[in-house]
Scaffold this motif. Structure first.
Motif, PDB file in Angstrom:
ATOM      1  N   LEU A  62     -22.372  -7.872  24.110  1.00 29.19           N
ATOM      2  CA  LEU A  62     -22.717  -9.305  23.787  1.00 29.19           C
ATOM      3  C   LEU A  62     -22.696  -9.318  22.289  1.00 29.19           C
ATOM      4  O   LEU A  62     -23.355  -8.796  21.634  1.00 29.19           O
ATOM      5  CB  LEU A  62     -24.010  -9.450  24.434  1.00 29.19           C
ATOM      6  N   LYS A  85     -18.548 -10.758  25.422  1.00 26.04           N
ATOM      7  CA  LYS A  85     -18.971 -12.079  25.562  1.00 26.04           C
ATOM      8  C   LYS A  85     -19.509 -12.322  24.135  1.00 26.04           C
ATOM      9  O   LYS A  85     -20.137 -11.781  23.703  1.00 26.04           O
ATOM     10  CB  LYS A  85     -20.093 -12.396  26.760  1.00 26.04           C
ATOM     11  N   ALA A  98     -32.174 -11.703  24.529  1.00 30.97           N
ATOM     12  CA  ALA A  98     -30.984 -11.086  24.938  1.00 30.97           C
ATOM     13  C   ALA A  98     -31.686  -9.456  25.063  1.00 30.97           C
ATOM     14  O   ALA A  98     -31.251  -8.722  25.856  1.00 30.97           O
ATOM     15  CB  ALA A  98     -29.868 -10.913  23.930  1.00 30.97           C
ATOM     16  N   ARG A 102     -31.189  -7.523  28.697  1.00 29.45           N
ATOM     17  CA  ARG A 102     -30.589  -6.486  28.840  1.00 29.45           C
ATOM     18  C   ARG A 102     -31.097  -5.308  29.576  1.00 29.45           C
ATOM     19  O   ARG A 102     -30.485  -4.334  30.099  1.00 29.45           O
ATOM     20  CB  ARG A 102     -29.792  -5.959  27.778  1.00 29.45           C
ATOM     21  N   ILE A 108     -22.713  -6.493  31.515  1.00 28.65           N
ATOM     22  CA  ILE A 108     -22.382  -7.627  30.949  1.00 28.65           C
ATOM     23  C   ILE A 108     -22.469  -8.911  31.879  1.00 28.65           C
ATOM     24  O   ILE A 108     -22.785  -9.758  31.413  1.00 28.65           O
ATOM     25  CB  ILE A 108     -21.226  -7.819  29.860  1.00 28.65           C
ATOM     26  N   ILE A 113     -26.408 -15.149  30.634  1.00 26.64           N
ATOM     27  CA  ILE A 113     -26.191 -15.761  28.952  1.00 26.64           C
ATOM     28  C   ILE A 113     -26.384 -17.059  29.021  1.00 26.64           C
ATOM     29  O   ILE A 113     -27.158 -17.389  27.966  1.00 26.64           O
ATOM     30  CB  ILE A 113     -24.548 -15.472  28.783  1.00 26.64           C
TER      31      ILE A 113
END
Length: 134
Positions: A62, A85, A98, A102, A108, A113
């Motif tokens: 990310l 991404k 984030a 994660r 991903i 997101i």
């Protein structure tokens, strides 16, 4: 674990990561920064490629950039793939979200997101207006 790469003009990315470590500890794995500080675009591209390769253990990366339309975001747009991404407008709320999200995502595609972007938007508040409501 999904890698996170924070990109910015100047040292903003480094400051965001340093602040994120206050919440997640000094040894946050698989997160790096890349700061554009006047280096040639070709050098920045090479640094970006190497950072993505280091961070991707097969789960994806990310990339969080400071501003849409800026060189870091524009250059990272060329790296977009099923494993990379890119999101712009990074702020502290997005970094924390984030890092937290994660932990429960294997790749991903499993990281939310849209929620990370929404948490960034919701953190933008005029406190004066809030106080007027009280």
């Amino acid at each position: 674990m999904i890698g996170i790469l924070i990109l910015s003009h100047g040292k903003l990315a480094e400051g965001l990561l340093e602040s994120g470590r206050l919440f997640f500890g000094e040894d946050v794995p698989q997160i790096e920064t890349l700061c554009l500080e006047g280096q040639d675009v070709e050098i920045f591209d090479d640094q970006l490629d190497r950072a993505i390769r280091r961070l991707d253990d097969g789960s994806g990366v990310l990339v969080l950039c400071d501003i849409f339309g800026g060189t870091p975001a524009n250059r990272s747009a060329y790296k977009i793939s099923d494993k990379v991404k890119v999101v712009t407008g990074v702020n502290m709320a997005m970094i924390l979200d984030a890092l937290g999200r994660r932990m429960n995502a294997r790749n991903i595609d499993e990281i939310d997101i849209k929620h990370i972007m929404e948490s960034g938007k919701k953190s933008i508040v005029c406190i004066n207006e809030l106080y007027q409501k009280w």
